[in-house]
Design an enzyme around this catalytic site. Structure first.
Site, short mmCIF file in Angstrom:
data_model
loop_
_atom_site.label_atom_id
_atom_site.label_comp_id
_atom_site.label_asym_id
_atom_site.label_seq_id
_atom_site.Cartn_x
_atom_site.Cartn_y
_atom_site.Cartn_z
N SER A 195 -2.87 -7.63 2.90
CA SER A 195 -3.26 -7.40 4.30
C SER A 195 -3.59 -8.71 5.00
O SER A 195 -3.23 -8.92 6.16
CB SER A 195 -4.46 -6.46 4.37
N HIS B 273 0.84 -1.20 0.00
CA HIS B 273 0.00 0.00 0.00
C HIS B 273 0.87 1.25 0.00
O HIS B 273 0.62 2.20 -0.74
CB HIS B 273 -0.89 0.05 1.26
#
Length: 141
Positions: free
Chosen positions: A127, A16
């Site tokens: 994630s 990210h």
């Protein structure tokens, strides 16, 4: 030009951060926004995700952090005047998932999607993987 980088960021990963840093070089302003995803069970409260994103973006002067928990992504875009959404893609499965949403966002609100290919060194990170590995490390301690 302003752009939106939406996601659950549960937790924020190096992948990210890489996409966000690269987007910050391309756009005048990038709003990184924690979105509520009804298909995912949040591991971290939204407030904690926002704090982590703020900490990860302190050196990016053109990045702001926000959240949106109600309504569609295009509703948020209309409300804040953003016409471009940034999406990081790790491979073909991500692109297959993202393309229908990109087409719908364009049809609904004229919002275009800008895809940034993941850094190959980080493309394996998600994630979910970060959370699973973190849990396994706690169990083995």
């Amino acid at each position: 030009m302003r752009a939106l980088f939406p996601g659950s960021f549960d937790p924020v990963t190096q992948g990210h951060q890489d996409v966000l840093r690269r987007a910050a070089l391309l756009f005048d302003e990038v709003v990184v926004c924690v979105m509520f995803n009804a298909n995912k069970t949040g591991r971290f409260p939204i407030a904690e995700r926002l704090d982590r994103l703020r900490a990860a973006t302190t050196d990016l002067s053109n990045v702001t952090v926000d959240s949106h928990t109600g309504g569609l992504l295009v509703d948020y875009c209309r409300r804040v005047g953003i016409d471009v959404v940034i999406r990081g893609v790790r491979g073909v499965p991500d692109l297959d998932h993202e393309m229908p949403m990109a087409r719908m966002n364009h049809e609904l609100a004229g919002v275009d999607t800008f895809f940034i290919a993941a850094d190959p060194a980080l493309a394996h990170i998600s994630s979910t993987l970060v959370t699973v590995m973190s849990q396994q490390n706690r169990v083995s301690e």
